[in-house]
Motif scaffolding. Structure first.
Motif, PDB file in Angstrom:
ATOM      1  N   VAL A   9     -33.899  10.396 -63.723  1.00 12.72           N
ATOM      2  CA  VAL A   9     -33.824  11.301 -62.570  1.00 12.72           C
ATOM      3  C   VAL A   9     -33.581  12.732 -63.047  1.00 12.72           C
ATOM      4  CG1 VAL A   9     -32.537  11.903 -60.475  1.00 12.72           C
ATOM      5  CG2 VAL A   9     -33.118   9.510 -60.943  1.00 12.72           C
ATOM      6  N   LYS A  10     -32.699  12.887 -64.023  1.00  7.33           N
ATOM      7  CA  LYS A  10     -32.469  14.223 -64.592  1.00  7.33           C
ATOM      8  C   LYS A  10     -33.765  14.779 -65.168  1.00  7.33           C
ATOM      9  CE  LYS A  10     -31.497  15.347 -68.505  1.00  7.33           C
ATOM     10  NZ  LYS A  10     -32.235  16.127 -69.535  1.00  7.33           N
ATOM     11  N   ASN A  11     -34.554  13.932 -65.818  1.00  5.99           N
ATOM     12  CA  ASN A  11     -35.830  14.375 -66.388  1.00  5.99           C
ATOM     13  C   ASN A  11     -36.831  14.750 -65.300  1.00  5.99           C
ATOM     14  OD1 ASN A  11     -34.889  14.088 -69.001  1.00  5.99           O
ATOM     15  ND2 ASN A  11     -35.697  12.007 -69.224  1.00  5.99           N
ATOM     16  N   ILE A  12     -36.823  14.029 -64.188  1.00  4.26           N
ATOM     17  CA  ILE A  12     -37.680  14.394 -63.054  1.00  4.26           C
ATOM     18  C   ILE A  12     -37.273  15.760 -62.525  1.00  4.26           C
ATOM     19  CG2 ILE A  12     -38.196  13.852 -60.624  1.00  4.26           C
ATOM     20  CD1 ILE A  12     -38.122  10.856 -61.459  1.00  4.26           C
ATOM     21  N   ILE A  13     -35.981  15.968 -62.363  1.00  4.10           N
ATOM     22  CA  ILE A  13     -35.493  17.265 -61.889  1.00  4.10           C
ATOM     23  C   ILE A  13     -35.917  18.361 -62.860  1.00  4.10           C
ATOM     24  CG2 ILE A  13     -33.419  18.636 -61.411  1.00  4.10           C
ATOM     25  CD1 ILE A  13     -32.124  15.928 -60.477  1.00  4.10           C
ATOM     26  N   HIS A  14     -35.771  18.104 -64.144  1.00  7.49           N
ATOM     27  CA  HIS A  14     -36.178  19.074 -65.166  1.00  7.49           C
ATOM     28  C   HIS A  14     -37.661  19.419 -65.011  1.00  7.49           C
ATOM     29  CE1 HIS A  14     -37.381  20.492 -69.189  1.00  7.49           C
ATOM     30  NE2 HIS A  14     -36.162  21.011 -69.220  1.00  7.49           N
ATOM     31  N   ALA A  15     -38.497  18.390 -64.846  1.00  4.26           N
ATOM     32  CA  ALA A  15     -39.934  18.618 -64.683  1.00  4.26           C
ATOM     33  C   ALA A  15     -40.239  19.413 -63.409  1.00  4.26           C
ATOM     34  CB  ALA A  15     -40.675  17.286 -64.665  1.00  4.26           C
ATOM     35  N   LEU A  16     -39.476  19.161 -62.356  1.00  2.00           N
ATOM     36  CA  LEU A  16     -39.703  19.881 -61.097  1.00  2.00           C
ATOM     37  C   LEU A  16     -39.318  21.354 -61.187  1.00  2.00           C
ATOM     38  CD1 LEU A  16     -38.424  17.208 -58.533  1.00  2.00           C
ATOM     39  CD2 LEU A  16     -40.805  17.950 -58.868  1.00  2.00           C
ATOM     40  N   ASN A  64     -33.725  30.231 -66.421  1.00  2.95           N
ATOM     41  CA  ASN A  64     -33.023  30.114 -67.700  1.00  2.95           C
ATOM     42  C   ASN A  64     -32.391  28.732 -67.831  1.00  2.95           C
ATOM     43  OD1 ASN A  64     -33.550  32.825 -68.344  1.00  2.95           O
ATOM     44  ND2 ASN A  64     -31.745  33.510 -67.225  1.00  2.95           N
ATOM     45  N   SER A  65     -32.409  28.203 -69.033  1.00  3.43           N
ATOM     46  CA  SER A  65     -31.765  26.926 -69.376  1.00  3.43           C
ATOM     47  C   SER A  65     -32.120  25.800 -68.402  1.00  3.43           C
ATOM     48  CB  SER A  65     -30.246  27.111 -69.431  1.00  3.43           C
ATOM     49  OG  SER A  65     -29.886  28.142 -70.310  1.00  3.43           O
ATOM     50  N   PRO A  66     -33.399  25.458 -68.274  1.00  2.00           N
ATOM     51  CA  PRO A  66     -33.785  24.429 -67.298  1.00  2.00           C
ATOM     52  C   PRO A  66     -33.156  23.062 -67.561  1.00  2.00           C
ATOM     53  CG  PRO A  66     -35.643  24.993 -68.707  1.00  2.00           C
ATOM     54  CD  PRO A  66     -34.553  25.972 -69.012  1.00  2.00           C
ATOM     55  N   ASP A  67     -32.916  22.717 -68.832  1.00  2.00           N
ATOM     56  CA  ASP A  67     -32.304  21.418 -69.104  1.00  2.00           C
ATOM     57  C   ASP A  67     -30.864  21.384 -68.597  1.00  2.00           C
ATOM     58  OD1 ASP A  67     -32.625  18.747 -70.297  1.00  2.00           O
ATOM     59  OD2 ASP A  67     -30.982  19.401 -71.584  1.00  2.00           O
ATOM     60  N   TYR A  68     -30.128  22.439 -68.867  1.00  6.15           N
ATOM     61  CA  TYR A  68     -28.745  22.525 -68.401  1.00  6.15           C
ATOM     62  C   TYR A  68     -28.708  22.562 -66.874  1.00  6.15           C
ATOM     63  CZ  TYR A  68     -23.907  24.162 -68.140  1.00  6.15           C
ATOM     64  OH  TYR A  68     -22.566  24.285 -67.861  1.00  6.15           O
ATOM     65  N   LEU A  89     -26.996  28.069 -58.077  1.00  3.44           N
ATOM     66  CA  LEU A  89     -27.183  27.931 -59.523  1.00  3.44           C
ATOM     67  C   LEU A  89     -28.572  28.414 -59.942  1.00  3.44           C
ATOM     68  CD1 LEU A  89     -25.557  24.436 -60.155  1.00  3.44           C
ATOM     69  CD2 LEU A  89     -24.724  26.629 -61.013  1.00  3.44           C
ATOM     70  N   CYS A  90     -29.580  28.039 -59.176  1.00  5.64           N
ATOM     71  CA  CYS A  90     -30.948  28.440 -59.508  1.00  5.64           C
ATOM     72  C   CYS A  90     -31.131  29.951 -59.373  1.00  5.64           C
ATOM     73  CB  CYS A  90     -31.955  27.712 -58.607  1.00  5.64           C
ATOM     74  SG  CYS A  90     -32.107  25.953 -58.975  1.00  5.64           S
ATOM     75  N   GLU A  91     -30.565  30.534 -58.330  1.00  3.93           N
ATOM     76  CA  GLU A  91     -30.668  31.994 -58.160  1.00  3.93           C
ATOM     77  C   GLU A  91     -29.970  32.712 -59.316  1.00  3.93           C
ATOM     78  OE1 GLU A  91     -30.985  32.091 -53.282  1.00  3.93           O
ATOM     79  OE2 GLU A  91     -29.027  32.408 -54.227  1.00  3.93           O
ATOM     80  N   GLY A  92     -28.871  32.143 -59.789  1.00  2.78           N
ATOM     81  CA  GLY A  92     -28.159  32.737 -60.922  1.00  2.78           C
ATOM     82  C   GLY A  92     -28.894  32.559 -62.240  1.00  2.78           C
ATOM     83  N   ALA A  93     -29.810  31.603 -62.292  1.00  4.59           N
ATOM     84  CA  ALA A  93     -30.570  31.350 -63.522  1.00  4.59           C
ATOM     85  C   ALA A  93     -31.912  32.067 -63.531  1.00  4.59           C
ATOM     86  CB  ALA A  93     -30.790  29.844 -63.683  1.00  4.59           C
ATOM     87  N   SER A  94     -32.163  32.909 -62.530  1.00  5.29           N
ATOM     88  CA  SER A  94     -33.437  33.638 -62.447  1.00  5.29           C
ATOM     89  C   SER A  94     -33.523  34.723 -63.493  1.00  5.29           C
ATOM     90  CB  SER A  94     -33.617  34.290 -61.081  1.00  5.29           C
ATOM     91  OG  SER A  94     -33.511  33.352 -60.061  1.00  5.29           O
TER      92      SER A  94
END
Length: 191
Positions: A133-140, A147-151, A186-191
């Motif tokens: 599931v984490k890998n699916i999220i990563h792919a999405l 920044n840091s998509p795996d994290y 979190l996503c907005e902060g990783a932009s």
């Protein structure tokens, strides 16, 4: 197409394990609900644990396939023009499941609790599912070029699991929206 007795057994067992738990569900109840003989069970599975493993493999496939199909559907229906639409679609998909009639918590969280030894094959399948599931999220989220998509995928996965546990233990199904808001932040902060 008719379902094989083996498939019928696995599907019935999965439903019972989800609703009632792995240890609490006896073989006799599974056989009665599946309407199969004990001999049929042992023709396909040498033990209850082997049947449990088969149900978890089926649930992993079902969950992951449904998640991807729902995200694709929701992207097309609602979110294709939004910068973080895929994150909203991911959480909408989880919310549909949590609010549905067949929500009994996460089968894999429940399995890992009932089979707590990290070396137990049941626990290992639960761990593998969470990683998938984490890998699916990563792919999405990778196409979002954050920044840091795996994290970030690990964080989003943790938020989803937390919302699932809160929904199961307290009945607060709005927990998914709290998790969604945190993921968007979190996503907005990783932009």
């Amino acid at each position: 197409m008719a379902t094989s007795k083996k498939d019928q057994l696995v599907e019935v067992a999965l439903g019972l394990f989800c609703r009632e738990g792995f240890h609490a569900t006896g073989i006799d109840k599974i056989l009665a609900e599946a309407n199969v003989a004990k001999m049929t069970l042992y023709k396909h599975f040498s033990s209850k644990d082997e049947l449990i493993l088969a149900t978890l493999r089926l649930r992993d496939q079902q969950f992951n396939d449904n998640l991807m199909q729902n995200v694709e559907r929701l992207m097309a229906e609602k979110y294709q023009q939004q910068p973080l639409g895929v994150v909203h679609a991911l959480f909408d998909s989880i919310e549909e499941w949590i609010r549905g009639d067949s929500f009994y918590g996460c089968t894999f969280i429940n399995a890992s609790a009932e089979f707590s030894d990290l070396n137990d094959p049941v626990h290992q399948i639960a761990t593998a599912h969470k990683l998938s599931v984490k890998n699916i999220i990563h792919a999405l989220i990778t196409p979002l070029q954050l920044n840091s998509p795996d994290y970030l995928a690990q964080q989003i996965s943790l938020l989803i699991d937390g919302a699932i546990v809160v929904a199961q233990t307290t009945g607060n199904k709005d927990s998914i929206n709290l998790a969604r808001n945190a993921a968007i932040t979190l996503c907005e902060g990783a932009s």
